[in-house]
Design a protein around this motif. Structure first.
Motif, mmCIF file in Angstrom:
data_model
loop_
_atom_site.group_PDB
_atom_site.id
_atom_site.type_symbol
_atom_site.label_atom_id
_atom_site.label_comp_id
_atom_site.label_asym_id
_atom_site.label_seq_id
_atom_site.Cartn_x
_atom_site.Cartn_y
_atom_site.Cartn_z
ATOM 1 N N ARG A 162 0.823 -1.208 0.000
ATOM 2 C CA ARG A 162 0.000 0.000 0.000
ATOM 3 C C ARG A 162 0.855 1.255 0.000
ATOM 4 N NH1 ARG A 162 -3.998 -0.772 4.883
ATOM 5 N NH2 ARG A 162 -4.099 1.485 4.613
ATOM 6 N N ILE A 163 1.938 1.223 0.754
ATOM 7 C CA ILE A 163 2.816 2.393 0.807
ATOM 8 C C ILE A 163 3.446 2.649 -0.557
ATOM 9 C CG2 ILE A 163 4.996 3.231 1.780
ATOM 10 C CD1 ILE A 163 4.172 1.863 4.403
ATOM 11 N N GLY A 185 2.335 15.234 2.800
ATOM 12 C CA GLY A 185 1.220 14.814 3.629
ATOM 13 C C GLY A 185 1.266 13.337 3.944
ATOM 14 N N GLY A 186 1.565 12.517 2.940
ATOM 15 C CA GLY A 186 1.696 11.081 3.169
ATOM 16 C C GLY A 186 2.861 10.747 4.088
ATOM 17 N N PHE A 187 3.974 11.453 3.916
ATOM 18 C CA PHE A 187 5.140 11.232 4.770
ATOM 19 C C PHE A 187 4.809 11.577 6.223
ATOM 20 C CE2 PHE A 187 9.014 12.779 6.827
ATOM 21 C CZ PHE A 187 9.880 11.707 6.623
ATOM 22 N N ALA A 188 4.156 12.727 6.447
ATOM 23 C CA ALA A 188 3.793 13.139 7.808
ATOM 24 C C ALA A 188 2.815 12.142 8.442
ATOM 25 C CB ALA A 188 3.184 14.543 7.785
ATOM 26 N N ALA A 229 7.911 5.418 6.653
ATOM 27 C CA ALA A 229 7.868 6.803 6.185
ATOM 28 C C ALA A 229 9.075 7.117 5.307
ATOM 29 C CB ALA A 229 7.801 7.756 7.376
ATOM 30 N N PHE A 230 10.256 6.732 5.754
ATOM 31 C CA PHE A 230 11.452 7.022 4.959
ATOM 32 C C PHE A 230 11.531 6.111 3.736
ATOM 33 C CE2 PHE A 230 12.648 8.982 9.003
ATOM 34 C CZ PHE A 230 13.133 10.202 8.544
ATOM 35 N N LEU A 248 11.952 7.480 -0.014
ATOM 36 C CA LEU A 248 12.982 6.947 -0.907
ATOM 37 C C LEU A 248 12.367 6.392 -2.192
ATOM 38 C CD1 LEU A 248 15.369 5.152 1.620
ATOM 39 C CD2 LEU A 248 15.841 7.222 0.275
ATOM 40 N N ALA A 249 11.188 5.794 -2.089
ATOM 41 C CA ALA A 249 10.524 5.271 -3.289
ATOM 42 C C ALA A 249 10.200 6.407 -4.257
ATOM 43 C CB ALA A 249 9.255 4.528 -2.897
#
Length: 501
Positions: free
Chosen positions: A162-163, A186-189, A201-202, A206-207
């Motif tokens: 999903r990520i 927003g997705g990272f936060a 998150a990281f 990176l992706a």
């Protein structure tokens, strides 16, 4: 990790599809045909690819580099066989699907009337209202971002598939415009602060970085190793950046912030309501726990974009913003502002007795009708709105444009300024072999012939076409010549300029 609460069963996809169809049909009745020069290049690139040109046509300029718009348009152009309806079908579909996703995300926490408020605000927002029928960036950036939010907001822990899918969708938003990369913040936060999954998150960040690196390699290959830094190098080396430097004002640091006050009153009201919703949820932990993940992700994504466009500058000394706020740069923020506004209104209304709620809702419905009129006439007059609305299902549109095309080639119609580019785009879309590119603009290979009684077209915003039947003035003719128009008595059209990136 926050607690996810299922407030009601999710709506079925049949209901989502119904909302999508209704929004597409409704918007097709009030949107306007393509007239924006930026869209010209994208349609022309898509039609060239359909006709067998290599993908290096994407490198013509910064507009054609927006591959997540151009490549889907290639499919539409091929499927519609160059029919006029294919010019605006894709942005209408993007708008309708974005609305359906926003509705699906908030449907469990909104009453039926509040759901209508949400869809109504998405429909009448004035800046977006005039752009839906054009192949411009905002509908696509918003759609891809909402798709990514929908993926991340699903119940259950965020898994790596999903990520990665969300990262792909945020990357597609970046493909529609480089500034839309800020949506991914927003997705990272969300993953870092709400899900409390720093490794994921990281990995997400990176992706996206890897995808952008892949795009750079691809563009470098298409450019035959002349774009070592890909899209970024092409943008910074283009005349577009110089034009930005010349066009936009120098501001003070305070003015950088107060530009928000220049927005149309409805857009400003949505921005204020969005900010109030963000502050409320930031201060109230219980409210955050009760809020659906879709809402929180939308607020994070919208906030990231708002910060990015507020402080996006092209130079520090002097301080010069990349763009004014009151244009297409602001437009992708407004759907997220609508989502925040609708949710905030639902929570406030929930505190009132039901006997008062229906009166407030009836008053809101009446206000929506007034706002629709204001929004529709903010850029166009009432005659244009009522007589020249674009209906995607008017079968005569192809014949009318065909007749207009023929009159133009016979030299019976002269176009001035940007109208000429818009018409050339329409003709190029119908028959790309009739055109060639020169000096970065489209030139007619079979130029119109000046004849007695020639008419000067004032606009092509609507169907049927409005026009000025008075003879063209010398000033208008000179403006057309300056814009690149050529007549039979002039020298032959210039040879195409060498392709430049």
């Amino acid at each position: 990790m926050i607690t996810r609460q299922s407030l009601s069963p999710p709506p079925g996809w049949l209901a989502v599809f119904a909302v999508f169809v209704v929004m597409v049909l409704a918007r097709s009745l009030v949107t306007f045909p393509i007239e924006h020069v930026d869209a010209t290049f994208k349609y022309h690139a898509a039609s060239n690819i359909v006709n067998g040109r290599a993908l290096d046509i994407l490198l013509v300029n910064q507009h054609t580099m927006r591959w997540s718009e151009v490549l889907p348009q290639v499919l539409v152009t091929w499927a519609t066989n160059f029919r006029f309806e294919g010019l605006y079908l894709l942005p209408l579909l993007a708008f309708g699907l974005a609305c359906a996703l926003a509705w699906r995300g908030l449907q469990p926490v909104l009453t039926p009337t509040q759901q209508l408020l949400l869809l109504g605000l998405l429909f009448i927002e004035p800046i977006g209202l005039t752009h839906t029928g054009q192949l411009l960036n905002p509908p696509f950036g918003v759609l891809y971002a909402l798709m990514a939010i929908t993926v991340l907001a699903r119940p259950g822990p965020s898994t790596w598939p999903r990520i990665l899918l969300a990262a792909v969708l945020f990357f597609f938003a970046y493909g529609a415009h480089s500034t839309y990369l800020s949506f991914a913040a927003g997705g990272f936060a969300w993953l870092l602060f709400f899900e409390r999954r720093p490794i994921q998150a990281f990995g997400f960040a990176l992706a996206i970085a890897a995808f952008i690196g892949g795009e750079t390699i691809w563009f470098n290959h298409l450019a035959e190793q002349r774009l070592q830094v890909g899209r970024i190098e092409a943008l910074t080396n283009s005349a577009h950046m110089a034009n930005v430097m010349e066009r936009f004002e120098i501001v003070t640091p305070l003015r950088l912030l107060t530009r928000w006050l220049d927005l149309p009153f409805l857009s400003l009201g949505l921005a204020v309501a969005f900010a109030a919703c963000v502050v409320w949820l930031a201060l109230d932990a219980r409210a955050r726990r009760e809020a659906p993940p879709f809402l929180l992700l939308s607020l994070l994504t919208g906030s990231a974009y708002a910060v990015a466009i507020t402080f996006a500058v092209i130079s520090i000394d002097p301080l010069r913003p990349v763009q004014p706020l009151r244009n297409m740069y602001l437009e992708p923020f407004l759907p997220f502002a609508v989502i925040g506004t609708a949710y905030g209104v639902s929570k406030i209304e929930g505190q009132w007795p039901r006997s008062l709620q229906w009166k407030i809702e009836a008053a809101a419905a009446g206000l929506m009708v007034v706002l629709l009129g204001v929004a529709a006439t903010q850029k166009f007059d009432w005659q244009t709105v009522t007589n020249n609305r674009l209906n995607a299902f008017v079968w005569r549109s192809e014949a009318q444009l065909g007749e207009f095309d023929a009159r133009f080639r016979r030299g019976e119609i002269l176009l001035v300024g940007q109208n000429r580019y818009a018409l050339e785009k329409l003709i190029a879309y119908r028959g790309p072999q009739l055109f060639r590119r020169g000096s970065g603009r489209f030139s007619v290979t079979a130029p119109p012939v000046m004849q007695p009684g020639i008419v000067c077209v004032s606009t092509i915003k609507g169907i049927p076409l409005r026009r000025n039947d008075r003879p063209c003035t010398e000033q208008q003719i000179q403006a057309a010549i300056d814009a690149g128009a050529r007549f039979a008595t002039d020298a032959a059209p210039p040879e195409p300029a060498p392709e430049s990136l």
